[in-house]
Design a protein around this motif. Structure first.
Motif, mmCIF file in Angstrom:
data_model
loop_
_atom_site.group_PDB
_atom_site.id
_atom_site.type_symbol
_atom_site.label_atom_id
_atom_site.label_comp_id
_atom_site.label_asym_id
_atom_site.label_seq_id
_atom_site.Cartn_x
_atom_site.Cartn_y
_atom_site.Cartn_z
ATOM 1 N N LEU A 64 -35.776 -19.710 19.213
ATOM 2 C CA LEU A 64 -36.284 -20.443 18.363
ATOM 3 C C LEU A 64 -36.363 -20.104 17.013
ATOM 4 O O LEU A 64 -36.379 -20.950 16.121
ATOM 5 N N GLN A 65 -36.730 -19.126 16.818
ATOM 6 C CA GLN A 65 -36.812 -18.433 15.339
ATOM 7 C C GLN A 65 -35.789 -17.811 14.950
ATOM 8 O O GLN A 65 -34.778 -18.184 14.975
ATOM 9 N N ILE A 66 -35.967 -16.651 14.022
ATOM 10 C CA ILE A 66 -34.891 -16.030 13.448
ATOM 11 C C ILE A 66 -34.150 -15.372 14.501
ATOM 12 O O ILE A 66 -34.700 -14.479 15.376
ATOM 13 N N GLN A 67 -32.785 -15.716 14.688
ATOM 14 C CA GLN A 67 -31.926 -14.984 15.703
ATOM 15 C C GLN A 67 -31.924 -13.365 15.353
ATOM 16 O O GLN A 67 -31.719 -13.126 14.076
ATOM 17 N N GLU A 68 -31.387 -12.831 16.367
ATOM 18 C CA GLU A 68 -31.026 -11.454 16.195
ATOM 19 C C GLU A 68 -29.922 -11.084 15.037
ATOM 20 O O GLU A 68 -29.941 -10.077 14.619
ATOM 21 N N PHE A 69 -28.964 -11.788 15.210
ATOM 22 C CA PHE A 69 -27.661 -11.381 14.314
ATOM 23 C C PHE A 69 -28.260 -11.950 12.950
ATOM 24 O O PHE A 69 -27.604 -11.313 12.062
ATOM 25 N N ALA A 70 -29.315 -12.705 12.629
ATOM 26 C CA ALA A 70 -29.528 -13.024 11.268
ATOM 27 C C ALA A 70 -30.516 -12.030 10.394
ATOM 28 O O ALA A 70 -30.530 -12.161 9.299
ATOM 29 N N THR A 71 -30.841 -11.141 11.257
ATOM 30 C CA THR A 71 -31.923 -10.188 10.482
ATOM 31 C C THR A 71 -31.233 -9.186 9.489
ATOM 32 O O THR A 71 -31.668 -9.025 8.601
ATOM 33 N N THR A 72 -30.064 -8.592 10.047
ATOM 34 C CA THR A 72 -29.425 -7.880 9.014
ATOM 35 C C THR A 72 -28.741 -8.333 7.713
ATOM 36 O O THR A 72 -29.120 -7.995 6.523
ATOM 37 N N PRO A 73 -28.340 -9.969 7.787
ATOM 38 C CA PRO A 73 -27.914 -10.261 6.555
ATOM 39 C C PRO A 73 -29.149 -10.521 5.751
ATOM 40 O O PRO A 73 -29.127 -10.741 4.579
ATOM 41 N N LEU A 74 -30.150 -11.069 6.499
ATOM 42 C CA LEU A 74 -31.608 -11.366 5.484
ATOM 43 C C LEU A 74 -31.942 -9.979 5.126
ATOM 44 O O LEU A 74 -32.550 -10.081 3.674
ATOM 45 N N ALA A 75 -31.938 -8.894 5.677
ATOM 46 C CA ALA A 75 -32.443 -7.609 4.914
ATOM 47 C C ALA A 75 -31.498 -7.382 3.760
ATOM 48 O O ALA A 75 -31.894 -6.776 2.645
ATOM 49 N N VAL A 76 -30.248 -7.463 3.783
ATOM 50 C CA VAL A 76 -29.203 -7.387 2.993
ATOM 51 C C VAL A 76 -29.448 -8.232 1.526
ATOM 52 O O VAL A 76 -29.430 -7.874 0.639
ATOM 53 N N ILE A 77 -29.853 -9.435 2.059
ATOM 54 C CA ILE A 77 -29.995 -10.282 0.830
ATOM 55 C C ILE A 77 -31.212 -9.793 -0.006
ATOM 56 O O ILE A 77 -31.188 -10.213 -1.166
ATOM 57 N N GLY A 78 -32.317 -9.493 0.532
ATOM 58 C CA GLY A 78 -33.428 -8.767 0.056
ATOM 59 C C GLY A 78 -33.048 -7.750 -0.926
ATOM 60 O O GLY A 78 -33.502 -7.550 -2.087
ATOM 61 N N VAL A 79 -32.449 -6.667 -0.453
ATOM 62 C CA VAL A 79 -31.889 -5.559 -1.051
ATOM 63 C C VAL A 79 -31.103 -5.912 -2.334
ATOM 64 O O VAL A 79 -31.215 -5.485 -3.369
ATOM 65 N N ILE A 80 -30.123 -7.062 -2.167
ATOM 66 C CA ILE A 80 -29.419 -7.417 -3.242
ATOM 67 C C ILE A 80 -30.261 -8.062 -4.283
ATOM 68 O O ILE A 80 -30.013 -7.839 -5.514
ATOM 69 N N ILE A 81 -31.189 -8.924 -4.048
ATOM 70 C CA ILE A 81 -31.973 -9.721 -4.912
ATOM 71 C C ILE A 81 -32.708 -8.452 -5.741
ATOM 72 O O ILE A 81 -32.779 -8.519 -7.102
#
Length: 146
Positions: A64-81
């Protein structure tokens, strides 16, 4: 690892505590650019609130929380910011992460530093949160927890 037994008391306690940890993590991120704290500490608190639910609820609740497949894109978005903020300063003639050179129109240098550091802290917090959750997910991938 032993098989996890569900405890409704532990799950209820972690569900009540997790939003407050998350709120404090957001506070640390958004006010860490001019007080103690910042992106790394706030991202760690956000990850701790997510991992508290994952530890107490198991796989069924963690879906129900952050899915496993979404953690890598979130980390990449943070680095891109983070990097886009530095590159924006370089594009306007400054050094990497020279906040006074950010392309915000009609702002004093003090306010540009304020907003530049805040953007950096959000990117770092997002990346740290996602990476810590990703580490946990990779560590338990082989384990059988209900």
């Amino acid at each position: 690892m032993r098989r996890q037994e569900e405890s409704p008391i532990i799950l209820l306690g972690s569900r009540l505590l997790s939003p407050y940890i998350m709120l404090f993590g957001l506070y640390v991120i958004f006010f860490g650019h001019y007080s103690p704290g910042g992106g790394f500490q706030g991202g760690t608190l956000l990850a701790a609130s997510i991992l508290l639910i994952r530890l107490s609820g198991g796989r069924r609740v963690s879906r129900l929380q952050i899915q496993e497949f979404a953690t890598t894109p979130l980390a990449v978005i943070g680095v891109i910011i983070y990097f886009l903020t530095g590159l924006a300063a370089m594009a306007t003639g400054g050094y990497f992460l020279d906040y006074e050179q950010l392309p915000f129109l009609a702002m004093e240098p003090g306010y540009m530093r304020y907003w530049g550091i805040l953007i950096i802290e959000v990117g770092i917090g997002l990346a740290v949160m996602a990476i810590l959750v990703m580490i946990y997910d990779n560590m338990i991938k082989g384990e059988d927890y209900a």
